[in-house]
Design an enzyme around this catalytic site. Sequence first.
Site, PDB file in Angstrom:
ATOM      1  N   PHE A 378       0.795  -1.225   0.000  1.00  0.00           N
ATOM      2  CA  PHE A 378       0.000   0.000   0.000  1.00  0.00           C
ATOM      3  C   PHE A 378       0.832   1.282   0.000  1.00  0.00           C
ATOM      4  O   PHE A 378       0.421   2.288   0.596  1.00  0.00           O
ATOM      5  CB  PHE A 378      -0.970   0.008   1.198  1.00  0.00           C
ATOM      6  CG  PHE A 378      -1.638  -1.315   1.444  1.00  0.00           C
ATOM      7  CD1 PHE A 378      -2.334  -1.953   0.423  1.00  0.00           C
ATOM      8  CD2 PHE A 378      -1.550  -1.942   2.673  1.00  0.00           C
ATOM      9  CE1 PHE A 378      -2.938  -3.192   0.634  1.00  0.00           C
ATOM     10  CE2 PHE A 378      -2.136  -3.179   2.887  1.00  0.00           C
ATOM     11  CZ  PHE A 378      -2.838  -3.804   1.868  1.00  0.00           C
ATOM     12  N   CYS A 379       1.985   1.277  -0.640  1.00  0.00           N
ATOM     13  CA  CYS A 379       2.867   2.451  -0.658  1.00  0.00           C
ATOM     14  C   CYS A 379       3.160   2.941   0.758  1.00  0.00           C
ATOM     15  O   CYS A 379       3.304   4.144   1.001  1.00  0.00           O
ATOM     16  CB  CYS A 379       2.268   3.576  -1.489  1.00  0.00           C
ATOM     17  SG  CYS A 379       2.241   3.220  -3.262  1.00  0.00           S
ATOM     18  N   ALA A 380       3.248   1.999   1.678  1.00  0.00           N
ATOM     19  CA  ALA A 380       3.612   2.299   3.067  1.00  0.00           C
ATOM     20  C   ALA A 380       4.425   1.114   3.582  1.00  0.00           C
ATOM     21  O   ALA A 380       4.093   0.492   4.593  1.00  0.00           O
ATOM     22  CB  ALA A 380       2.367   2.527   3.918  1.00  0.00           C
TER      23      ALA A 380
END
Length: 458
Positions: A378-380
């Site tokens: 999740f781009c995290a």
Amino acid sequence: MPVSAVAADSSVCAPLAVLGRDVLVPLVTGGEVDYAALDYAASAPALQRVWDDVAGYAPYYGSVHRGAGYLSQLSTDLFENARTTIADFLGCRPDDQVVFTRSTTDSLNLLAAVLPPHTRVFVFETEHHASLLPWEQCPGVEVTYLNAPRTPQQAVDALETALAAREPYGPALVCVTGASNVTGELWPVRELAAAAHAHGARIVLDAAQLAPHHPVDIAELDVDWIAFSGHKLYAPFGSGVLAGRADWLREAQPYLAGGGASRKVARRTDGGVDVEWHTSAARHEAGSPNVIGAYAIASACQALTEAGFDTLVARERELIARVTAGLAEVPEVRVLSLFGDDAPRVGVLSFVVDGWNSSHFAAALSAEYGIGVRDGLFCAHPLVRTLLGGEPDEPGECGAPEAAPGERSLNAIRVSFGAGTPDEHIDRFVRAVKELVTDGARWNYRTEEGRCVPDATR
């Protein structure tokens, strides 16, 4: 009743009408079902109101600023009125600027580009990459990454300690999310802002996940800037916003050099050019602006305001309770959380399922139930790795992501929803999770270009 036989009136109980609510998608097991869009945290569907407003304006589209024609003047008024509407939506102070950008990522990169020399930036490792990564790209900026807190108070204490220890004492910026794009948990923004200001630092709020779900007031939260994206606010027309204090924006070189940012350009006798730049928001809006994107955001802001956040928040809490209660009935499911299961959150939840690779599970939700969720990190990446604690997905399963050398394969599943989500989509999701865990997938799947997809050969 089989999922494929569900009635297609997906607008029932959704407070706001969105595009795509009547779209039918095929199931690998046969038949069709109305698509359950449960990936709002990535891009929310456009509000019908936004689409209608944009379609109504489209014939009148013209160049913005400086055009003498009627359509140019109308488009300019529309563009600047959109700025005013958004400022009101955010509770901006009289001296704040609203700058139109492409997205939250673009907004935070803009802010990074205007930081004074030798600024110290403080950011938690739990941030989305949009707010985690821009700062180190700027020469002379020093970044302090703070470990993932396990309570809201721990977050405030960690920031207090880091700010108090900084040397030398100079410009400082804190970057924090309002709601996690992984867990949906609400962060203590007011308390973090108070800590930042007590130590002479400024603070920017990444409101990409907060603004679509909760009222966001820049003055009430006492933050210096707010960044968010139209595509998460039911206005996916390629625009974003950075709103807040004008001084750093006014004193820095333009983010992009070009027409619109410049007030006057003149040749010098030595052959060069002298440029006088605008001091307004136009300073960082070079080029032809995305008037449709700006208008779409303003339309969404008006729609959310008219619907009433009290009503929207109350209903979303009911949906969150329904999802969490349903997942709690499945022992194999673990919902990811920093602050604990009872922490307040927006309609974003991530989870893993024992015995399943997350990509495989998400593929089965889509192919067999017509449910769109997201899987991955999740781009995290630092946050998800922390939450998973190094626990691997089942090795070698369909869609298992490749791990870096020395690491194990990790990913999770995220379900997210909002004001356009009908009750039936939530109920179908919970039922599908239970059936997949109990009965397994009804179809065979294979890995294709790193993704788990239905096997056409069965």
